[in-house]
Design an enzyme around this catalytic site. Structure first.
Site, PDB file in Angstrom:
ATOM      1  N   GLU A  24       0.842  -1.189   0.000  1.00  0.00           N
ATOM      2  CA  GLU A  24       0.000   0.000   0.000  1.00  0.00           C
ATOM      3  C   GLU A  24       0.879   1.242   0.000  1.00  0.00           C
ATOM      4  O   GLU A  24       1.861   1.316   0.724  1.00  0.00           O
ATOM      5  CB  GLU A  24      -0.916   0.025   1.237  1.00  0.00           C
ATOM      6  CG  GLU A  24      -2.052  -0.955   1.165  1.00  0.00           C
ATOM      7  CD  GLU A  24      -3.145  -0.700   2.195  1.00  0.00           C
ATOM      8  OE1 GLU A  24      -3.090   0.308   2.940  1.00  0.00           O
ATOM      9  OE2 GLU A  24      -4.071  -1.526   2.242  1.00  0.00           O
ATOM     10  N   HIS A  84      -4.302   6.547   0.398  1.00  0.00           N
ATOM     11  CA  HIS A  84      -3.588   5.273   0.342  1.00  0.00           C
ATOM     12  C   HIS A  84      -4.174   4.417  -0.764  1.00  0.00           C
ATOM     13  O   HIS A  84      -5.236   4.711  -1.304  1.00  0.00           O
ATOM     14  CB  HIS A  84      -3.564   4.555   1.699  1.00  0.00           C
ATOM     15  CG  HIS A  84      -4.846   3.962   2.160  1.00  0.00           C
ATOM     16  ND1 HIS A  84      -5.855   4.699   2.737  1.00  0.00           N
ATOM     17  CD2 HIS A  84      -5.277   2.687   2.157  1.00  0.00           C
ATOM     18  CE1 HIS A  84      -6.850   3.903   3.077  1.00  0.00           C
ATOM     19  NE2 HIS A  84      -6.533   2.669   2.726  1.00  0.00           N
ATOM     20  N   HIS A  86      -5.222   0.505  -2.313  1.00  0.00           N
ATOM     21  CA  HIS A  86      -5.666  -0.838  -1.967  1.00  0.00           C
ATOM     22  C   HIS A  86      -5.232  -1.768  -3.094  1.00  0.00           C
ATOM     23  O   HIS A  86      -5.908  -1.865  -4.114  1.00  0.00           O
ATOM     24  CB  HIS A  86      -7.183  -0.891  -1.795  1.00  0.00           C
ATOM     25  CG  HIS A  86      -7.648  -0.522  -0.435  1.00  0.00           C
ATOM     26  ND1 HIS A  86      -8.968  -0.650  -0.043  1.00  0.00           N
ATOM     27  CD2 HIS A  86      -6.992  -0.044   0.655  1.00  0.00           C
ATOM     28  CE1 HIS A  86      -9.094  -0.265   1.210  1.00  0.00           C
ATOM     29  NE2 HIS A  86      -7.909   0.114   1.651  1.00  0.00           N
ATOM     30  N   ASP A  97      -9.021   0.253   8.379  1.00  0.00           N
ATOM     31  CA  ASP A  97      -9.061   1.688   8.057  1.00  0.00           C
ATOM     32  C   ASP A  97      -9.965   2.427   9.041  1.00  0.00           C
ATOM     33  O   ASP A  97      -9.614   3.498   9.536  1.00  0.00           O
ATOM     34  CB  ASP A  97      -9.565   1.921   6.635  1.00  0.00           C
ATOM     35  CG  ASP A  97      -8.601   1.433   5.566  1.00  0.00           C
ATOM     36  OD1 ASP A  97      -7.397   1.332   5.834  1.00  0.00           O
ATOM     37  OD2 ASP A  97      -9.081   1.136   4.447  1.00  0.00           O
TER      38      ASP A  97
END
Length: 147
Positions: A24, A84, A86, A97
């Site tokens: 990530e 971020h 995935h 999260d």
């Protein structure tokens, strides 16, 4: 509330997600409030400090966060969000999260499938911390800055 991201910001977030794949990618979004929406002005790409589970978790170490926040403040900005990626998953917040999210911040997630960035969505933690509400992303060209 909406999040205004310059198309170049969106492209930079996608590139960062592709570059760090299969881990990530993560970074901060600096900006300001303007007439009822958050306006991104500067991205601060950071290194994912996870040494375990980097494929489905990210960690911004406190010192990096503090330095990035101080830089944004010197530029007259505040942290308005975190982005971020995935890897090989949908751009939707996970339970992890949610457990680590802060109220009010925008959480921009880009899906990166087989190394190629795709959909990007933004989320805001609900007041009761039980989940996220999707936040619309608008594309607005502005002067942008990268650290």
């Amino acid at each position: 509330m909406t999040l205004a991201l310059d198309p170049r910001h969106q492209a930079a977030i996608r590139r960062h997600g592709e570059a760090d794949y299969p881990a990530e990618a993560c970074g901060l979004i600096g900006g300001a409030l303007d007439e009822g929406h958050k306006v991104a002005v500067q991205l601060v790409p950071l290194s994912n400090q996870r040494t375990d589970s980097a494929r489905n978790r990210y960690l911004i170490d406190p010192d990096s966060f503090r330095r990035a926040q101080q830089k944004l403040e010197r530029d007259g900005l505040e942290v308005i969000g975190v982005y971020h990626s995935h890897p090989d998953h949908a751009p939707e917040p996970s339970a992890f999260d949610r457990e680590h999210a802060w109220p009010w911040l925008s959480y921009v997630i880009v899906a990166v499938r087989r190394g190629r960035a795709g959909d990007m969505r933004s989320w805001v933690l609900t007041d009761d911390r039980a989940g996220f509400d999707e936040e619309p992303i608008t594309s607005e060209e502005r002067k942008v800055v990268w650290q």
